[in-house]
Enzyme design. Sequence first.
Site, PDB file in Angstrom:
ATOM      1  N   LYS A 138      54.590  50.273  43.059  1.00 29.77           N
ATOM      2  CA  LYS A 138      54.078  49.150  42.256  1.00 29.77           C
ATOM      3  C   LYS A 138      52.564  49.232  42.276  1.00 29.77           C
ATOM      4  CE  LYS A 138      55.854  45.540  40.043  1.00 29.77           C
ATOM      5  NZ  LYS A 138      57.190  45.427  39.431  1.00 29.77           N
TER       6      LYS A 138
HETATM    7  P1  NAD Z   1      55.092  38.046  31.678  1.00 27.41           P
HETATM    8  O1  NAD Z   1      53.666  38.189  31.961  1.00 27.41           O
HETATM    9  O2  NAD Z   1      55.612  38.519  30.373  1.00 27.41           O
HETATM   10  O3  NAD Z   1      55.545  36.513  31.852  1.00 27.41           O
HETATM   11  C1  NAD Z   1      55.221  35.794  33.003  1.00 27.41           C
HETATM   12  C2  NAD Z   1      55.597  34.336  32.758  1.00 27.41           C
HETATM   13  O4  NAD Z   1      55.347  33.604  33.953  1.00 27.41           O
HETATM   14  C3  NAD Z   1      54.778  33.648  31.649  1.00 27.41           C
HETATM   15  O5  NAD Z   1      55.631  32.862  30.860  1.00 27.41           O
HETATM   16  C4  NAD Z   1      53.825  32.755  32.421  1.00 27.41           C
HETATM   17  O6  NAD Z   1      53.468  31.593  31.711  1.00 27.41           O
HETATM   18  C5  NAD Z   1      54.691  32.403  33.609  1.00 27.41           C
HETATM   19  N1  NAD Z   1      53.873  31.903  34.707  1.00 27.41           N
HETATM   20  C6  NAD Z   1      52.791  32.481  35.291  1.00 27.41           C
HETATM   21  N2  NAD Z   1      52.293  31.672  36.222  1.00 27.41           N
HETATM   22  C7  NAD Z   1      53.087  30.585  36.254  1.00 27.41           C
HETATM   23  C8  NAD Z   1      53.094  29.381  37.003  1.00 27.41           C
HETATM   24  N3  NAD Z   1      52.189  29.128  37.939  1.00 27.41           N
HETATM   25  N4  NAD Z   1      54.058  28.469  36.721  1.00 27.41           N
HETATM   26  C9  NAD Z   1      54.991  28.703  35.772  1.00 27.41           C
HETATM   27  N5  NAD Z   1      55.042  29.819  35.036  1.00 27.41           N
HETATM   28  C10 NAD Z   1      54.095  30.720  35.283  1.00 27.41           C
HETATM   29  O7  NAD Z   1      55.855  38.767  32.899  1.00 27.41           O
HETATM   30  P2  NAD Z   1      57.322  39.363  32.937  1.00 27.41           P
HETATM   31  O8  NAD Z   1      57.236  40.805  32.643  1.00 27.41           O
HETATM   32  O9  NAD Z   1      58.235  38.496  32.154  1.00 27.41           O
HETATM   33  O10 NAD Z   1      57.659  39.249  34.489  1.00 27.41           O
HETATM   34  C11 NAD Z   1      58.149  38.037  35.072  1.00 27.41           C
HETATM   35  C12 NAD Z   1      58.784  38.357  36.419  1.00 27.41           C
HETATM   36  O11 NAD Z   1      59.828  39.317  36.234  1.00 27.41           O
HETATM   37  C13 NAD Z   1      57.846  38.981  37.454  1.00 27.41           C
HETATM   38  O12 NAD Z   1      58.296  38.606  38.744  1.00 27.41           O
HETATM   39  C14 NAD Z   1      58.091  40.473  37.289  1.00 27.41           C
HETATM   40  O13 NAD Z   1      57.754  41.220  38.441  1.00 27.41           O
HETATM   41  C15 NAD Z   1      59.581  40.459  37.056  1.00 27.41           C
HETATM   42  N6  NAD Z   1      60.121  41.637  36.388  1.00 27.41           N
HETATM   43  C16 NAD Z   1      59.646  42.065  35.180  1.00 27.41           C
HETATM   44  C17 NAD Z   1      60.215  43.180  34.574  1.00 27.41           C
HETATM   45  C18 NAD Z   1      59.805  43.639  33.205  1.00 27.41           C
HETATM   46  O14 NAD Z   1      60.440  44.570  32.686  1.00 27.41           O
HETATM   47  N7  NAD Z   1      58.811  43.048  32.569  1.00 27.41           N
HETATM   48  C19 NAD Z   1      61.220  43.878  35.232  1.00 27.41           C
HETATM   49  C20 NAD Z   1      61.711  43.411  36.455  1.00 27.41           C
HETATM   50  C21 NAD Z   1      61.145  42.290  37.023  1.00 27.41           C
END
Ligand code: NAD
Length: 451
Positions: A138
């Site tokens: 990561k």
């Molecule tokens: P993203 O940046 O697209 O979305 C993040 C979301 O979290 C946004 O809606 C933002 O408003 C919200 N957020 C941030 N701070 C916040 C807070 N304090 N309170 C409430 N909401 C808040 O990110 P993503 O890619 O959707 O990733 C989200 C999670 O999923 C992370 O833990 C990431 O590690 C995990 N993840 C992502 C992927 C992927 O393919 N993108 C894969 C596996 C896991």
Amino acid sequence: MATATKSKPKSSSNGHAAFTQAQTTIFDQVDLPKDPDNLYTQTVSVMLHAAEMMNLPHYLQLILAQPKNEIMVHFPVKMDNGKHELFKGYRVQHNNALGPYKGGLRFHPDVHLDDVKSLAFLMTMKCSLVGVPYGGGKGGIKVDSRKHSKTEMEHIVRRFTAAIAHNIGPDYDIPAPDVGSNSQHMAWIADTYSFLSEIGGDNPAAVITGKPVEYGGSLGREKATGQGVVDTLVEMLPELKLKPEKCTFSVLGYGNVGSWSGKIFQDKGAKMIAVADHTGFIRNDKGIDAFDLDVHVKKTGGVKGFAKATSISKEEFYKTKVDVFIPAALEQMIQEPEAEMITCRVVAEGANAPTTPAGERVLMAKGIEVLPAILCNAGGVTVSYFEWVQNKTFQSWDLEYVDRELNKHMVRAAQKTRKARQEFKCDLRTAAYIAALQRLKEAYEVRGIFP
Ligand code: NAD
């Protein structure tokens, strides 16, 4: 303005009780802080709990308790106003026993080493569980991408790529998107790496996944994590006597994972009634259309102000009664206070490590089933693997094929988890770790330890 900020961690004494003597010994041996609020310590303690249960050899517990490499870089970038700023970037390579390091890049102002270590660790477990030939890694940049122009972000991303270029590679370490990063950033990384590298193999763009489809990306990658969340729910809900088409659900975080989980679950007939993100909390008991909300968020930057729902408080959001609660924002957002408020049958972890051990104890005491992140959100890395295979073999798969193969991986991982739960009579998180550790154990047994 109300935002869904993390609760302040509770006093340490509460969490200390969760560490066994065996875990404390490993923490001492690998020099980890015995701080129950530290995300990395929490993450490792969950693995050690599973390791104890399955009698994982001591040397493997030691190896897995720390990453192989922790890389930290500082690099200057000229801003649009002509002044320079210095940025901090990370790449943590946790384990590569099963294949090249694999894992996303987070662009967020709060990124720090312990987060990145935890996320790299979770990638090792996830890749093992879902059956792809990767280890875990990561990385990230301490930056708020929303505060920079497109040109500044391009320079930041390209300069970061140059700083870590000798430590990544299509057969060595393959990053991907995560919070705050997107397919455009991945395209800049692929292009910069291709330009800098003469050792990238036949297709240096395979150094990164999550690229735009026009530049080596895979159909189905953008929605893959949400698709995997829903595939897991469809597989696991019947044993909880729940039917997807009859479910109500709420989503915390409406970015990539949250919005795709919402849209795909809605397509299965489920009804989304509450959503929160960094801009606020909304609810509509008659249903919030996941597609309309996605359009609103893309236009305005958050869920706040969505006309077809009512603005509510943080407490009202968490207390909204639903069948399925999908955390899809950041780590450690479900601590004890949130867990006390949550009223649902199932928590489907779209985000990584959203539930603290103390939060999980509260959920379990309330009889809430938790579908753990290493199972539930493994769809992203699985389709990243498909993208990498397509890049390496110069193929292009159609969407139906990608979705079908993804579903096979998700169902198999769910079945392995279920089997481990039956065998070890434990909760689903411990079972998922046991299944993941089993594959790593088998690999180490035949590989041995050099020299
Ligand atoms: P993203 O940046 O697209 O979305 C993040 C979301 O979290 C946004 O809606 C933002 O408003 C919200 N957020 C941030 N701070 C916040 C807070 N304090 N309170 C409430 N909401 C808040 O990110 P993503 O890619 O959707 O990733 C989200 C999670 O999923 C992370 O833990 C990431 O590690 C995990 N993840 C992502 C992927 C992927 O393919 N993108 C894969 C596996 C896991």
